[in-house]
Design a protein around this motif. Structure first.
Motif: not given
Length: 264
Positions: A82-86, A134-139, A151-153, A168-172
């Motif tokens: 739950f850390v990455p969500l916050i 990851l998506g938030a950081l990637g942007q 990191l994703g791969i 999970e595949d959709d989210r990543l």
């Protein structure tokens, strides 16, 4: 003790009385609870809503991130996931610390418990929750997008007995697509991060298709759809295209044809 059920029923309005910092401290403690009703429906939902509404100041958000990052090493799975969500909510709100990235990266590729849902603990979803961050950081302009693509791969190629079953595949795939919308990516940046997948898929293990290979193929198929059609970033109504989408699609097709030569 605050009646957080009542807070939720009141539309997450900040209760009168205690300072916000004390309320946040209470929520942070609840965020590692093994009870999904406490952790997810009360602590996470309240914190995410307050962050989105601007209830917490920038220093308070920075302090919250600093407090949560060490939990990437927590012995309890629900505390870790739950850390990455916050952090996703914090970064999306415009607050970022470079020091948050390395602990996240170590946790994301190293996490072994990839269960999506547990009957007792509720949603854990390490891969999906990590993908959101990851998506938030990637942007984020302060983060190298290629770093997040790798990191994703890396997460996908890490050996695991777990085959994705809870989206999970959709989210990543979405997180990778969001990162690929960065206009500072070069042609090589858009494709070279896929090289490790190409090597692994080209040399399949003798025992057959492993879970991580299945996860790679499924996630890259999702990414191909986003590359072909574009994606919605945040609450935007219009689709955002991936700038070098034809180059990306060609490389994705090269990778996917290894296991599915009839595809594309």
């Amino acid at each position: 003790m605050t009646d957080w059920v009542q807070v939720r029923e009141n539309g997450f309005a900040v209760p009168e009385g205690p300072p916000v910092r004390e309320l946040v401290a209470e929520l942070v403690g609840m965020l590692r609870s093994p009870d999904p009703g406490v952790r997810d429906r009360q602590a996470y939902s309240t914190l995410a809503t307050w962050i989105d509404r601007g209830v917490l100041s920038e220093p308070e958000l920075r302090a919250l991130g600093d407090e949560l990052v060490p939990r990437f090493a927590d012995p309890e799975i629900q505390a870790r996931t739950f850390v990455p969500l916050i952090l996703d909510s914090i970064v999306t709100a415009g607050v970022f610390e470079p020091g948050w990235v390395p602990p996240f990266e170590r946790w994301y590729v190293g996490e072994r418990d990839l269960r999506g849902y547990d009957e007792k603990l509720g949603w854990l979803h390490a891969v999906a929750h990590g993908a959101d961050l990851l998506g938030a950081l990637g942007q984020h302009p302060a983060v190298e997008p290629v770093q997040m693509l790798r990191l994703g791969i890396g997460r996908l190629l890490t050996p695991t007995p777990y085959v994705f079953r809870d989206m999970e595949d959709d989210r990543l795939g979405y997180a990778l697509a969001a990162t690929l919308t960065r206009d500072d990516l070069t042609g090589n940046d858009v494709t070279d991060w896929l090289d490790p997948a190409l090597r692994v898929l080209a040399n399949p293990p003798a025992e057959g298709i492993t879970p991580e290979v299945t996860n790679v193929v499924r996630t890259l198929r999702v990414l191909y759809v986003f590359a072909d059609h574009g994606l919605r970033i945040g609450s935007a109504k219009k689709l955002t295209p991936i700038p070098r989408r034809e180059q990306l699609k060609a490389r994705l097709a090269d990778v996917l044809r290894i296991f599915t030569p009839y595809w594309l």
